[in-house]
Design a protein around this motif. Structure first.
Motif, mmCIF file in Angstrom:
data_model
loop_
_atom_site.group_PDB
_atom_site.id
_atom_site.type_symbol
_atom_site.label_atom_id
_atom_site.label_comp_id
_atom_site.label_asym_id
_atom_site.label_seq_id
_atom_site.Cartn_x
_atom_site.Cartn_y
_atom_site.Cartn_z
ATOM 1 N N THR A 1 48.812 37.235 22.433
ATOM 2 C CA THR A 1 49.290 37.607 23.763
ATOM 3 C C THR A 1 50.792 37.370 23.832
ATOM 4 O OG1 THR A 1 47.141 36.948 24.634
ATOM 5 C CG2 THR A 1 48.914 37.222 26.230
ATOM 6 N N CYS A 2 51.491 38.257 24.491
ATOM 7 C CA CYS A 2 52.957 38.239 24.539
ATOM 8 C C CYS A 2 53.483 36.900 25.078
ATOM 9 C CB CYS A 2 53.449 39.375 25.423
ATOM 10 S SG CYS A 2 55.251 39.430 25.554
ATOM 11 N N PRO A 3 54.533 36.368 24.453
ATOM 12 C CA PRO A 3 55.079 35.086 24.915
ATOM 13 C C PRO A 3 56.134 35.220 26.010
ATOM 14 C CG PRO A 3 56.189 35.746 22.900
ATOM 15 C CD PRO A 3 55.171 36.823 23.203
ATOM 16 N N TYR A 4 56.302 36.387 26.586
ATOM 17 C CA TYR A 4 57.344 36.543 27.602
ATOM 18 C C TYR A 4 56.775 36.508 29.018
ATOM 19 C CZ TYR A 4 61.004 37.195 24.143
ATOM 20 O OH TYR A 4 61.904 36.978 23.134
ATOM 21 N N CYS A 5 56.513 37.650 29.633
ATOM 22 C CA CYS A 5 56.259 37.597 31.083
ATOM 23 C C CYS A 5 54.779 37.469 31.424
ATOM 24 C CB CYS A 5 56.887 38.806 31.783
ATOM 25 S SG CYS A 5 55.863 40.283 31.824
ATOM 26 N N GLY A 6 54.509 37.300 32.699
ATOM 27 C CA GLY A 6 53.161 37.049 33.171
ATOM 28 C C GLY A 6 52.257 38.269 33.226
ATOM 29 N N VAL A 7 52.726 39.413 32.728
ATOM 30 C CA VAL A 7 51.835 40.570 32.634
ATOM 31 C C VAL A 7 50.731 40.268 31.615
ATOM 32 C CG1 VAL A 7 51.665 43.005 31.958
ATOM 33 C CG2 VAL A 7 53.570 42.226 33.384
ATOM 34 N N GLY A 8 51.129 39.652 30.499
ATOM 35 C CA GLY A 8 50.121 39.256 29.513
ATOM 36 C C GLY A 8 49.675 40.377 28.598
ATOM 37 N N CYS A 9 50.617 41.139 28.075
ATOM 38 C CA CYS A 9 50.258 42.217 27.149
ATOM 39 C C CYS A 9 49.696 41.626 25.862
ATOM 40 C CB CYS A 9 51.493 43.052 26.821
ATOM 41 S SG CYS A 9 52.192 43.888 28.245
ATOM 42 N N GLU A 10 48.659 42.280 25.355
ATOM 43 C CA GLU A 10 48.144 41.875 24.049
ATOM 44 C C GLU A 10 48.904 42.648 22.972
ATOM 45 O OE1 GLU A 10 43.848 40.688 23.581
ATOM 46 O OE2 GLU A 10 43.744 42.065 25.264
ATOM 47 N N HIS B 1 58.726 42.888 34.736
ATOM 48 C CA HIS B 1 57.306 42.969 34.353
ATOM 49 C C HIS B 1 57.086 44.411 33.900
ATOM 50 C CE1 HIS B 1 57.808 39.853 37.416
ATOM 51 N NE2 HIS B 1 56.921 39.195 36.713
ATOM 52 N N PRO B 2 57.774 44.811 32.834
ATOM 53 C CA PRO B 2 57.951 46.250 32.595
ATOM 54 C C PRO B 2 56.680 47.057 32.385
ATOM 55 C CG PRO B 2 59.552 44.974 31.350
ATOM 56 C CD PRO B 2 58.566 43.987 31.918
ATOM 57 N N VAL B 3 55.654 46.458 31.827
ATOM 58 C CA VAL B 3 54.453 47.264 31.602
ATOM 59 C C VAL B 3 53.746 47.543 32.927
ATOM 60 C CG1 VAL B 3 52.135 47.162 30.588
ATOM 61 C CG2 VAL B 3 54.157 46.746 29.167
ATOM 62 N N VAL B 4 53.709 46.568 33.811
ATOM 63 C CA VAL B 4 53.182 46.839 35.156
ATOM 64 C C VAL B 4 54.156 47.740 35.905
ATOM 65 C CG1 VAL B 4 52.689 45.793 37.394
ATOM 66 C CG2 VAL B 4 51.763 44.795 35.333
ATOM 67 N N ALA C 1 54.029 48.297 25.522
ATOM 68 C CA ALA C 1 54.751 47.017 25.551
ATOM 69 C C ALA C 1 56.132 47.308 26.087
ATOM 70 C CB ALA C 1 54.833 46.398 24.159
ATOM 71 N N CYS C 2 56.915 46.258 26.298
ATOM 72 C CA CYS C 2 58.305 46.471 26.709
ATOM 73 C C CYS C 2 59.218 45.943 25.621
ATOM 74 C CB CYS C 2 58.591 45.786 28.039
ATOM 75 S SG CYS C 2 58.884 44.011 27.900
ATOM 76 N N VAL C 3 60.506 46.080 25.849
ATOM 77 C CA VAL C 3 61.474 45.710 24.812
ATOM 78 C C VAL C 3 61.338 44.250 24.417
ATOM 79 C CG1 VAL C 3 63.274 45.317 26.560
ATOM 80 C CG2 VAL C 3 63.936 45.753 24.198
ATOM 81 N N LYS C 4 61.016 43.380 25.360
ATOM 82 C CA LYS C 4 60.938 41.962 25.008
ATOM 83 C C LYS C 4 59.714 41.698 24.131
ATOM 84 C CE LYS C 4 61.451 40.918 29.452
ATOM 85 N NZ LYS C 4 62.278 41.759 30.296
ATOM 86 N N GLY C 5 58.564 42.222 24.550
ATOM 87 C CA GLY C 5 57.357 42.004 23.767
ATOM 88 C C GLY C 5 57.443 42.654 22.405
ATOM 89 N N ARG C 6 58.039 43.825 22.364
ATOM 90 C CA ARG C 6 58.041 44.583 21.119
ATOM 91 C C ARG C 6 59.144 44.145 20.154
ATOM 92 N NH1 ARG C 6 55.604 49.594 18.773
ATOM 93 N NH2 ARG C 6 56.984 49.860 17.031
HETATM 94 FE FE1 SF4 Z 1 55.528 41.034 27.168
HETATM 95 FE FE2 SF4 Z 1 56.838 43.085 28.220
HETATM 96 FE FE3 SF4 Z 1 54.195 42.954 28.377
HETATM 97 FE FE4 SF4 Z 1 55.704 41.314 29.823
HETATM 98 S S1 SF4 Z 1 55.582 43.537 30.037
HETATM 99 S S2 SF4 Z 1 53.875 40.752 28.663
HETATM 100 S S3 SF4 Z 1 57.383 40.925 28.411
HETATM 101 S S4 SF4 Z 1 55.388 43.188 26.518
#
Ligand code: SF4
Length: 861
Positions: free
Chosen positions: A191-200, A359-362, A226-231
């Motif tokens: 699970t992504c270590p950045y925001c509270g969206v929680g992308c897998e 929260h880019p994915v949301v 995903a977004c730039v931070k997660g990816r």
């Molecule tokens: Fe990670 Fe981006 Fe998804 Fe947030 S929106 S959980 S930062 S990939």
């Protein structure tokens, strides 16, 4: 559900499935080029042709519905010949004058000589991210793809989500990290270590290092996005300045020591302070980046080993008001709904949040919903990306949310838009609320918040009549002197309009950090135990499991802990993964508080500013990519975190560090868990609403959403469907409009608002050491064109920002995103240290800092 045969295999598929879906369900491989399950099928490449009995010609299986009784053949000499012809037609038309290479983007390499014109990049940019960077140019056989910038991807409107790379089947679009370091040899789902969206995410590893991250296709939260931070924000994991040995400060300088020495010093330091000053003199501040298991052990250590309830997390500085308000009104201090409700809503109200950046994915899901026709109302002083798309954009003066939200409630009542059946059945306090809110006409509110009364009316009508309506709010609601009241006001709107407990409705805080919901929920909260259970109500259960009593002395929250440190009452503090020096408001006061401590222990991946400037002992910690456990996202979803790589030699997981200190202080038997799953099983023992979420069940994509009280319970996507957690009826509460303590004056005429942006995450500890850093590496001060002209300050000019508390200097960016009188900055750069300027004022209920309103003056440096 249609039943058909594919190559003689019987298969039943859901209504709406295609022949391609049926073939895949039957285990039959059909070649494709333009197909991606994330995208609307187009049948453009036609490689997926199949024969259907009774049909005169082969059909594209991706666009042909599976019908009951169909007899499908996927392979024959005729079909193979047709596919061979179609394959020969794939390909980007030759270009003259260039080789198709575009090296302008720092993270994505483009080689259009490998393009087969499947146009998946064009479609995914439009259908998933909603950005429209890639587009088609030319006609017929000359059609080819280009970006929206003539100078290539690097100067386009690309937001670097990587979706185009992810879908490209040929490598025409490729992650630079893979080209530089090679293809991954192994993948780990986490699970992504950045925001509270929680992308897998799927983490690709080669020779012990992460070389690529991709979104999990079957993840319910991010659905292959995903977004730039997660990816691309993973390179911090292998940064050269990772801490690999404990440090102690002697004669003002930090020097390396062994783990054994460091643990002994921490234990001895706490013992000495406890002996001399008692348990009220020590505290632990937990990290919202750490796992639930780490957080649980953190508060257990505070309570069982140190004997104090002085334990808090950085939820204090963000969404503590959401927990307090939603807990008070509905009975559960968490999101009422799920991200899937975005697509069910007719109206989406985004208040004080900038999801497409934070929260880019949301954010992308909200953007897609708006582009498909959902009504969008945005309340934000800044003209965010969603505000620009909104049907109604309300731009209140910072700090005036309550007047605005009360006025919206006023209009709902005045115009007869209340859901009377819902209110009659499930809501108390209506008459008193109606009388109170009658004073807040849009005209009166306009004088306070500066928003046109007709826009207030338009927003009220949309929220009340185009139902279901859902709200998402962020720190633009909570980080105010009346932060809790702001969330109460949103809850009032939901109750008045019947927009809670129904699909597509609800009140939802967008959680900032990956596990901010989880860290507080695990009990890193002075007045609550694990599961957000009040101490008094649950202490016997915990005492039985822990074999130790829960301390009686009321705990102090993070802000009070720093107050106590400044006053000399708090003598020893352990801060885990939280850079107080850089992120707390009124940085000088924070520095003074930390300097007065006898013992300041900092655990982190890096020598953050708190550690560098103030720590007595620094402990090197493992990152989220290096440990097992779970995170809890902003929709109450618990998902697995799995180690993809080993921590650097010398770094340890938070749980291991906590257990070692506990053991050294004589409590080893209470911290003897063999692994994260054993910690989780103990959590399930003390938290009844989480008891059904075994690790075995959490292995499934998306994990589970609590409440989930037993192993047969499916989890809960939507709260308060028939009754509230507080009881059958929830009560409207009138939030009074109070004057701001932080006032602008003739000398301090501007309001500074601070927050995050797409490329920089909080203190920048992780994004600043990853590929993302090249995209934007310092803080900029957004300034309106009007103020720019009046002050003679242009983009790039250095500006001195002065408040009652301090000053900071940073470069200006002139933009109409901010209105006249308001300036905005991120808070990432330790050189800028914008929190030298921010206000010490706090939310009256939860002590959350009022980061969103600081009166400042501006001068060209
Ligand atoms: Fe990670 Fe981006 Fe998804 Fe947030 S929106 S959980 S930062 S990939």
């Amino acid at each position: 559900m249609p039943r058909l045969t594919v190559d003689g295999i019987d298969v039943t598929v859901p209504d709406g499935a295609s022949l391609l879906d049926a073939a895949r369900a039957a285990g039959v491989d059909v070649p494709t080029a333009c197909h991606d399950p994330r995208l609307t099928p187009t049948g453009a490449c036609r490689l997926c042709v199949v024969s259907v009995a009774g049909s005169p010609t082969p059909v594209a299986s991706c666009t042909t519905p599976a019908r009951d009784g169909a007899v499908v053949t996927t392979s024959s000499p005729e079909l193979e010949s047709l596919r061979s012809t179609l394959r020969s037609m794939l390909g980007q038309p030759p270009r003259t004058g260039d080789d198709g290479i575009d090296d302008s983007h720092p993270l994505i390499h483009v080689d259009l000589s490998r393009c087969i014109s499947c146009w998946r990049c064009v479609r995914i940019c439009e259908e998933v991210q909603g950005q429209l960077v890639w587009r088609l140019t030319g006609r017929g056989a000359d059609t080819r793809i280009v970006t929206d910038s003539p100078d290539g991807l690097g100067t386009s409107s690309c937001v670097s989500c990587g979706a185009c790379v992810d879908t490209c089947p040929t490598g025409a679009l490729q992650d630079r990290s893979v080209l530089d370091r090679g293809e991954p040899e192994a993948w780990t789902r986490t699970t992504c270590p950045y925001c509270g969206v929680g992308c897998e995410l799927l983490v690709g590893v080669r020779e012990g290092e992460i070389v690529q991250v991709r979104p999990a296709l079957d993840a319910p939260v991010n659905r292959g996005h995903a977004c730039v931070k997660g990816r691309y924000g993973f390179e911090f994991t292998h940064a050269a300045d990772r801490l690999t040995a404990p440090l102690v400060r002697e004669d003002g300088a930090l020097r390396e020591v062994t783990w054994d020495d460091a643990i002994e010093r921490v234990a001895a330091g706490f013992r000495a302070v406890l002996d001399e000053h008692g348990p009220g003199s020590v505290a632990v501040l937990a990290s919202a980046r750490a796992t639930n298991e780490d957080s649980y052990l953190t508060q257990k250590l505070a309570r069982v080993v140190l004997g104090t309830n002085n334990v808090d997390s950085c939820a204090r500085v963000c969404h503590a008001p959401s927990a307090a308000a939603l807990g008070a009104v509905f009975g559960t201090g968490a999101a009422t709904s799920s991200f899937d409700d975005v697509e069910r809503a007719a109206t989406i109200l985004v208040c004080g949040a900038n999801p497409t950046e934070n929260h880019p994915v949301v954010g992308a899901r909200i953007k897609q919903a708006a582009m498909r026709g959902a009504n969008l109302v945005v309340i934000d002083p800044r003209r965010t990306e969603l505000a620009a798309l909104a049907d109604v954009h309300l731009r209140p003066r910072p700090g005036t949310n309550i007047a605005l939200l009360d006025a919206i409630a006023h209009v709902v009542i005045e115009e007869g838009l209340v859901d009377e059946a819902f209110v009659g059945e499930r809501v108390d306090g209506y008459e008193a609320f109606r009388a109170d809110v009658a004073d807040w006409s849009p005209e009166r509110a306009a004088a306070v918040c500066g928003v046109d009364p007709e826009l207030i009316r338009a927003a009220a009508r949309l929220v009340a009549t185009a139902r279901p309506a859902i709200s998402f709010h962020g720190l633009g609601v909570t980080e105010h002197e009346q932060g809790t009241d702001g969330v109460v006001a949103l809850a009032n709107l939901a109750l008045l309009t019947g927009n809670v407990g129904r699909p597509g409705s609800g009140v939802n805080p967008l959680r900032g950090q990956n596990n901010v919901q989880g860290s507080a929920h695990m009990g890193c909260e002075p007045s609550k135990l694990t599961g957000y259970q009040p101490i008094e109500a649950a202490k016997e259960r915990f005492a039985a499991v822990w074999g130790a009593p829960v301390p009686e002395l009321p705990g102090r929250d993070a802000m009070q802990v720093l107050d106590d440190a400044a006053a000399g009452r708090l003598r020893a503090l352990w801060v885990i993964g939280w850079d107080l020096a850089l992120t707390q408001p009124d940085a000088k006061a924070t520095a003074q508080a930390l300097e007065g401590l006898d013992l300041l222990v900092v655990s982190d991946l890096f020598l953050n500013e708190t550690a560098r400037r103030h720590a007595t002992i620094v402990l090197p910690a493992a990152s989220a990519f290096e440990k097992d456990g779970t995170f809890m996202n902003g929709e109450r979803r618990v998902q697995r975190v799995r180690a993809a790589v080993a921590p650097p030699a010398g770094a340890r997981t938070d749980s291991a560090i906590l257990a070692a200190i506990a053991a050294r202080m004589g409590h080893g038997h209470q911290f003897s868990h063999r692994d994260a799953s054993e910690v989780w099983d103990e959590i399930r023992q003390v938290w009844p609403a989480g008891a059904g979420m075994s690790y075995e069940r959490l292995e499934a994509p998306g994990g589970l959403q609590w409440p989930c009280p037993d192993l047969d319970h499916p989890g809960t996507a939507l709260l308060h469907t028939t009754t509230f957690t507080v009881g059958p009826r929830a009560t409207l509460r009138m939030p009074e409009v109070r004057p701001l303590q932080e006032e602008t004056t003739a000398e301090l005429p501007f309001v500074l608002v601070t927050g995050r942006d797409l490329y920089k995450f909080n203190a920048g500890t992780m994004t600043g050491r990853s590929g993302t850093a090249v995209l934007l590496d310092t803080d900029l001060l957004e300034l309106s064109p009007t103020d720019s002209r009046a002050l003679g300050i242009g983009s790039g000019d250095q500006v001195v920002v002065t408040s009652r508390y301090g000053e900071a200097t940073l470069a200006a960016e002139v933009t109409d995103r901010v209105p006249p009188g308001v300036v905005f900055s991120t808070f990432t750069d330790p050189v800028v240290n914008i929190n030298d300027v921010t206000t010490p004022h706090r939310d009256a209920t939860t002590n959350t800092p009022a980061y969103k309103v600081t009166a400042v003056s501006l001068h060209r440096a």
